[in-house]
Design a protein around this motif. Sequence first.
Motif, mmCIF file in Angstrom:
data_model
loop_
_atom_site.group_PDB
_atom_site.id
_atom_site.type_symbol
_atom_site.label_atom_id
_atom_site.label_comp_id
_atom_site.label_asym_id
_atom_site.label_seq_id
_atom_site.Cartn_x
_atom_site.Cartn_y
_atom_site.Cartn_z
ATOM 1 N N LEU A 21 0.839 -1.188 0.000
ATOM 2 C CA LEU A 21 0.000 0.000 0.000
ATOM 3 C C LEU A 21 0.881 1.247 0.000
ATOM 4 O O LEU A 21 1.870 1.302 0.729
ATOM 5 C CB LEU A 21 -0.875 -0.012 1.262
ATOM 6 C CG LEU A 21 -1.836 1.135 1.496
ATOM 7 C CD1 LEU A 21 -2.910 1.178 0.413
ATOM 8 C CD2 LEU A 21 -2.497 0.989 2.854
ATOM 9 N N SER A 22 0.522 2.214 -0.807
ATOM 10 C CA SER A 22 1.228 3.489 -0.841
ATOM 11 C C SER A 22 0.193 4.591 -0.648
ATOM 12 O O SER A 22 -0.771 4.676 -1.404
ATOM 13 C CB SER A 22 1.948 3.645 -2.177
ATOM 14 O OG SER A 22 2.667 4.847 -2.195
ATOM 15 N N LEU A 23 0.391 5.403 0.378
ATOM 16 C CA LEU A 23 -0.558 6.470 0.693
ATOM 17 C C LEU A 23 0.138 7.824 0.686
ATOM 18 O O LEU A 23 1.266 7.948 1.136
ATOM 19 C CB LEU A 23 -1.147 6.267 2.097
ATOM 20 C CG LEU A 23 -2.028 5.060 2.338
ATOM 21 C CD1 LEU A 23 -2.362 4.970 3.812
ATOM 22 C CD2 LEU A 23 -3.289 5.164 1.518
ATOM 23 N N LYS A 24 -0.574 8.830 0.198
ATOM 24 C CA LYS A 24 -0.101 10.208 0.280
ATOM 25 C C LYS A 24 -1.221 11.043 0.879
ATOM 26 O O LYS A 24 -2.349 10.996 0.411
ATOM 27 C CB LYS A 24 0.257 10.742 -1.102
ATOM 28 C CG LYS A 24 1.484 10.117 -1.694
ATOM 29 C CD LYS A 24 1.808 10.709 -3.031
ATOM 30 C CE LYS A 24 3.002 10.012 -3.646
ATOM 31 N NZ LYS A 24 3.323 10.538 -4.977
ATOM 32 N N LYS A 25 -0.891 11.776 1.919
ATOM 33 C CA LYS A 25 -1.863 12.659 2.560
ATOM 34 C C LYS A 25 -1.133 13.935 2.956
ATOM 35 O O LYS A 25 -0.226 13.905 3.787
ATOM 36 C CB LYS A 25 -2.479 11.976 3.785
ATOM 37 C CG LYS A 25 -3.554 12.804 4.444
ATOM 38 C CD LYS A 25 -4.195 12.092 5.606
ATOM 39 C CE LYS A 25 -5.255 12.976 6.226
ATOM 40 N NZ LYS A 25 -5.855 12.354 7.399
ATOM 41 N N ASN A 26 -1.508 15.024 2.318
ATOM 42 C CA ASN A 26 -0.826 16.311 2.510
ATOM 43 C C ASN A 26 0.665 16.137 2.207
ATOM 44 O O ASN A 26 1.019 15.726 1.127
ATOM 45 C CB ASN A 26 -1.086 16.868 3.902
ATOM 46 C CG ASN A 26 -2.572 17.090 4.157
ATOM 47 O OD1 ASN A 26 -3.330 17.366 3.241
ATOM 48 N ND2 ASN A 26 -2.983 16.948 5.402
ATOM 49 N N ASP A 27 1.519 16.408 3.174
ATOM 50 C CA ASP A 27 2.965 16.278 2.966
ATOM 51 C C ASP A 27 3.496 14.921 3.432
ATOM 52 O O ASP A 27 4.707 14.695 3.403
ATOM 53 C CB ASP A 27 3.718 17.385 3.714
ATOM 54 C CG ASP A 27 3.461 18.752 3.098
ATOM 55 O OD1 ASP A 27 3.127 18.796 1.903
ATOM 56 O OD2 ASP A 27 3.598 19.754 3.808
ATOM 57 N N LYS A 47 -3.729 6.030 13.081
ATOM 58 C CA LYS A 47 -3.216 7.348 13.441
ATOM 59 C C LYS A 47 -3.323 8.329 12.275
ATOM 60 O O LYS A 47 -3.551 9.515 12.474
ATOM 61 C CB LYS A 47 -1.753 7.242 13.870
ATOM 62 C CG LYS A 47 -1.517 6.345 15.046
ATOM 63 C CD LYS A 47 -1.443 7.132 16.297
ATOM 64 C CE LYS A 47 -1.060 6.208 17.445
ATOM 65 N NZ LYS A 47 -1.560 6.671 18.692
ATOM 66 N N VAL A 48 -3.128 7.826 11.066
ATOM 67 C CA VAL A 48 -3.051 8.705 9.894
ATOM 68 C C VAL A 48 -4.419 8.971 9.277
ATOM 69 O O VAL A 48 -4.720 10.092 8.894
ATOM 70 C CB VAL A 48 -2.107 8.085 8.836
ATOM 71 C CG1 VAL A 48 -2.123 8.881 7.557
ATOM 72 C CG2 VAL A 48 -0.695 7.973 9.387
#
Length: 50
Positions: A21-27, A47-48
């Motif tokens: 899994l690859s996640l991007k959230k804001n920075d 947490k994220v």
Amino acid sequence: MALGHSTKPKKARPPRNNLLLSLKKNDLELNFYSSLDPEIMNKLLEKVLP
């Protein structure tokens, strides 16, 4: 003279460390691989992600 073959067994390769899994959230960018303990991955995701 015949060449002798090595009788040593082949080394077993460790399992591949596959990207799950690859996640991007804001920075923040998180990449989760198959070697990561599932409990740790769940705690990090709690947490994220809201």
